[in-house]
Write an enzyme that holds these catalytic residues in place. Sequence first.
Site, PDB file in Angstrom:
ATOM      1  N   HIS A  22      11.682 -46.371  56.810  1.00 35.00           N
ATOM      2  CA  HIS A  22      11.285 -46.282  58.217  1.00 35.00           C
ATOM      3  C   HIS A  22      10.210 -47.328  58.537  1.00 35.00           C
ATOM      4  O   HIS A  22      10.276 -48.003  59.571  1.00 35.00           O
ATOM      5  CB  HIS A  22      10.706 -44.893  58.542  1.00 35.00           C
ATOM      6  CG  HIS A  22      11.683 -43.780  58.483  1.00 35.00           C
ATOM      7  ND1 HIS A  22      11.403 -42.600  57.819  1.00 35.00           N
ATOM      8  CD2 HIS A  22      12.914 -43.631  59.011  1.00 35.00           C
ATOM      9  CE1 HIS A  22      12.434 -41.776  57.952  1.00 35.00           C
ATOM     10  NE2 HIS A  22      13.378 -42.385  58.670  1.00 35.00           N
ATOM     11  N   LYS A  46      16.281 -27.148  65.273  1.00 33.24           N
ATOM     12  CA  LYS A  46      16.419 -27.599  63.890  1.00 33.24           C
ATOM     13  C   LYS A  46      15.181 -27.192  63.086  1.00 33.24           C
ATOM     14  O   LYS A  46      14.060 -27.361  63.553  1.00 33.24           O
ATOM     15  CB  LYS A  46      16.567 -29.130  63.895  1.00 33.24           C
ATOM     16  CG  LYS A  46      16.974 -29.731  62.591  1.00 33.24           C
ATOM     17  CD  LYS A  46      17.183 -31.243  62.804  1.00 33.24           C
ATOM     18  CE  LYS A  46      17.375 -31.957  61.498  1.00 33.24           C
ATOM     19  NZ  LYS A  46      17.464 -33.411  61.690  1.00 33.24           N
ATOM     20  N   ARG A  95      21.257 -47.869  57.086  1.00 32.40           N
ATOM     21  CA  ARG A  95      21.176 -48.021  55.634  1.00 32.40           C
ATOM     22  C   ARG A  95      22.507 -48.431  55.049  1.00 32.40           C
ATOM     23  O   ARG A  95      22.568 -49.162  54.070  1.00 32.40           O
ATOM     24  CB  ARG A  95      20.734 -46.709  54.984  1.00 32.40           C
ATOM     25  CG  ARG A  95      19.291 -46.356  55.228  1.00 32.40           C
ATOM     26  CD  ARG A  95      19.025 -44.992  54.693  1.00 32.40           C
ATOM     27  NE  ARG A  95      19.919 -44.074  55.411  1.00 32.40           N
ATOM     28  CZ  ARG A  95      19.876 -42.777  55.354  1.00 32.40           C
ATOM     29  NH1 ARG A  95      19.010 -42.192  54.596  1.00 32.40           N
ATOM     30  NH2 ARG A  95      20.696 -42.027  56.041  1.00 32.40           N
ATOM     31  N   SER A 133      15.054 -39.178  54.287  1.00 33.57           N
ATOM     32  CA  SER A 133      14.092 -38.073  54.348  1.00 33.57           C
ATOM     33  C   SER A 133      14.624 -36.864  53.584  1.00 33.57           C
ATOM     34  O   SER A 133      13.864 -36.138  52.947  1.00 33.57           O
ATOM     35  CB  SER A 133      13.803 -37.704  55.803  1.00 33.57           C
ATOM     36  OG  SER A 133      13.120 -38.747  56.442  1.00 33.57           O
TER      37      SER A 133
END
Length: 167
Positions: A22, A46, A95, A133
């Site tokens: 990040h 979430k 990514r 993450s």
Amino acid sequence: MSEKEEKIAIYPGSFDPVTKGHIDILERASKMFDKVIIAVLKNSSKKSFLPVKDRVELIKQSIKDIKNAEVAFFEGLTVEYARKTGAKFLIRGLRAVSDFEYEMQLSQANMSIAPDIGTVFLITKPKYNFISSGIVKELASYGEDVSKFVPESVVEYFKKQNKKGTI
């Protein structure tokens, strides 16, 4: 003579927790825009690993040397937050090819409701390709060393939480 409009970008995400990948994306975006706002999404539907206020603080500690970056949190649609802040660009990190399909769909949806806000895709450096993450959360929950994957502020945070027994 008209004054040049400031180029503002939003770098949205959960950053739960922020990773070196990040930060890499942010550093590169900060060279492209006058101001980059890391917009930490507070998603009430979430379950988060870290509280929003802790995520914001950890990011602030991790980016203190990037002068044209700031951190904030928001709820709701990213494009609405972008409008509120005057941002005309969204930053999205990629990514792998598998990220692209989802990010392209998201970008096209955003474009349909906010055609004045563009998306800029930045590809992460190969050394950060596998960091997510989710992987960091999994490793940290087992007390593994995550210092290769996250900024020092996050490492120290996890150490404190592990001593408290909250991770």
